[in-house]
Design a protein around this motif. Sequence first.
Motif, mmCIF file in Angstrom:
data_model
loop_
_atom_site.group_PDB
_atom_site.id
_atom_site.type_symbol
_atom_site.label_atom_id
_atom_site.label_comp_id
_atom_site.label_asym_id
_atom_site.label_seq_id
_atom_site.Cartn_x
_atom_site.Cartn_y
_atom_site.Cartn_z
ATOM 1 N N ARG A 161 0.802 -1.223 0.000
ATOM 2 C CA ARG A 161 0.000 0.000 0.000
ATOM 3 C C ARG A 161 0.834 1.271 0.000
ATOM 4 N N SER A 162 2.123 1.163 0.284
ATOM 5 C CA SER A 162 2.967 2.356 0.347
ATOM 6 C C SER A 162 3.996 2.410 -0.781
ATOM 7 N N ARG A 163 4.108 1.352 -1.560
ATOM 8 C CA ARG A 163 5.182 1.265 -2.550
ATOM 9 C C ARG A 163 5.109 2.380 -3.601
ATOM 10 N N LEU A 164 3.898 2.805 -3.954
ATOM 11 C CA LEU A 164 3.750 3.843 -4.972
ATOM 12 C C LEU A 164 3.536 5.224 -4.366
ATOM 13 N N GLY A 165 3.963 5.393 -3.122
ATOM 14 C CA GLY A 165 4.042 6.741 -2.568
ATOM 15 C C GLY A 165 3.002 7.154 -1.560
ATOM 16 N N ALA A 166 2.074 6.263 -1.205
ATOM 17 C CA ALA A 166 1.083 6.617 -0.192
ATOM 18 C C ALA A 166 1.681 6.475 1.209
ATOM 19 N N PHE A 167 1.146 7.218 2.162
ATOM 20 C CA PHE A 167 1.597 7.174 3.552
ATOM 21 C C PHE A 167 0.404 6.819 4.439
ATOM 22 N N GLY A 168 0.342 5.578 4.886
ATOM 23 C CA GLY A 168 -0.799 5.114 5.660
ATOM 24 C C GLY A 168 -0.877 5.748 7.039
ATOM 25 N N ILE A 169 -2.100 5.902 7.529
ATOM 26 C CA ILE A 169 -2.363 6.389 8.884
ATOM 27 C C ILE A 169 -3.122 5.311 9.633
ATOM 28 N N ARG A 170 -2.596 4.898 10.773
ATOM 29 C CA ARG A 170 -3.292 3.915 11.584
ATOM 30 C C ARG A 170 -4.615 4.483 12.082
ATOM 31 N N LYS A 171 -5.617 3.647 12.131
ATOM 32 C CA LYS A 171 -6.941 4.077 12.575
ATOM 33 C C LYS A 171 -6.886 4.726 13.959
ATOM 34 N N SER A 172 -6.054 4.204 14.827
ATOM 35 C CA SER A 172 -5.960 4.737 16.189
ATOM 36 C C SER A 172 -5.310 6.117 16.240
ATOM 37 N N ASP A 173 -4.598 6.511 15.165
ATOM 38 C CA ASP A 173 -3.881 7.786 15.148
ATOM 39 C C ASP A 173 -4.541 8.824 14.245
ATOM 40 N N VAL A 174 -5.729 8.517 13.727
ATOM 41 C CA VAL A 174 -6.270 9.334 12.651
ATOM 42 C C VAL A 174 -6.524 10.778 13.061
ATOM 43 N N VAL A 175 -7.093 11.025 14.229
ATOM 44 C CA VAL A 175 -7.407 12.401 14.617
ATOM 45 C C VAL A 175 -6.129 13.217 14.761
ATOM 46 N N ARG A 176 -5.168 12.674 15.488
ATOM 47 C CA ARG A 176 -3.894 13.393 15.692
ATOM 48 C C ARG A 176 -3.213 13.698 14.365
ATOM 49 N N ASP A 177 -3.156 12.697 13.479
ATOM 50 C CA ASP A 177 -2.433 12.865 12.222
ATOM 51 C C ASP A 177 -3.165 13.789 11.255
ATOM 52 N N VAL A 178 -4.494 13.746 11.241
ATOM 53 C CA VAL A 178 -5.232 14.642 10.351
ATOM 54 C C VAL A 178 -5.087 16.094 10.822
ATOM 55 N N ILE A 179 -5.065 16.323 12.114
ATOM 56 C CA ILE A 179 -4.798 17.682 12.629
ATOM 57 C C ILE A 179 -3.428 18.163 12.163
ATOM 58 N N ARG A 180 -2.454 17.263 12.231
ATOM 59 C CA ARG A 180 -1.098 17.617 11.770
ATOM 60 C C ARG A 180 -1.094 17.950 10.273
ATOM 61 N N LEU A 181 -1.801 17.170 9.473
ATOM 62 C CA LEU A 181 -1.853 17.411 8.037
ATOM 63 C C LEU A 181 -2.563 18.728 7.718
ATOM 64 N N LYS A 182 -3.591 19.052 8.479
ATOM 65 C CA LYS A 182 -4.302 20.317 8.258
ATOM 66 C C LYS A 182 -3.392 21.511 8.512
#
Length: 305
Positions: A161-182
């Motif tokens: 899922r990451s070989r072509l450049g995507a960066f996965g977000i674990r379900k448990s980390d989604v709120v924290r990581d989406v705030i960071r991306l915003k």
Amino acid sequence: MGQPILYGILFLWIKSLAIWPLRVLYVFSDMLCFLVYRVVKYRLKVVRANLLHSFPDWTDEERRRTERKFYHHFADYIMETVKLAHLSHREALRRACIRNPEMIKPLLEQGHTCLILLMGHYGNWEWFTGSRPFFGGEVQVHPIYRPLTNRVFDRLFLFLRSRLGAFGIRKSDVVRDVIRLKQASTPSLVLFIADQTPSRANLHYWTTFLHQETAMLTGPERIAVKLNLPVIFVDIQKIRRGYYSVDFELITDRPKEMPRHWITEEYARRMERCILREPAYWLWTHKRWKYHRHEESLCAGNVSE
């Protein structure tokens, strides 16, 4: 056998398969379909029950025809996912395209650095959730994923899922990581596979979906409203074997102004329309309706998802 050794063996086996062109892998797919459908009968009872309840007005022959077509597609999906281990950017863009990528640009120009994309287990979602080229090189792609119980397969799928450049977000980390991306300057697309079954503790919203009372995930909507992120539906179509297209459909760019659960309901209607257009390409092996509406009372007051 230790997990590192098992992973190494599985990795080499997948890589050795993936070097073959898809026309050869589809020969393997035909054999795999016979094995999975006719011999092992993988989740056949689940598939038949799902089709029966989703299409009560169909004849038995209509359901069997969709069932056979689904297992052929399911085998193709497996081999196409294997192909991710050796799929080039050029071939990815030739086989899967977004027909209206320009729809994202106005949202980014409005100052949104993070957009929420809602998809389903339809067509080959792995190709689109795992590949940055499909969405354009100027944005980062972040699919939300739930770690698999089997660590070997979890590690393998993270690679694919990451070989072509995507960066996965674990379900448990989604709120924290989406705030960071915003808060970041690089435009990002956060992809949710939103047709999954909520956990028993999160049966917060029910609707009629494919003729059945269905609990829907509300987490994507809550994040969109909390952070005021535009929401886009990703409409996947299978053109023919090995070829897919996507249409972006704006659900809303003003989530805070929408009534509660409006976004979730709108997603359900668009996902249902996608499935009804060609039912065989949805993941019918999924135990989508394992909970019933009366169980909602068991989780009153729980707001996490």
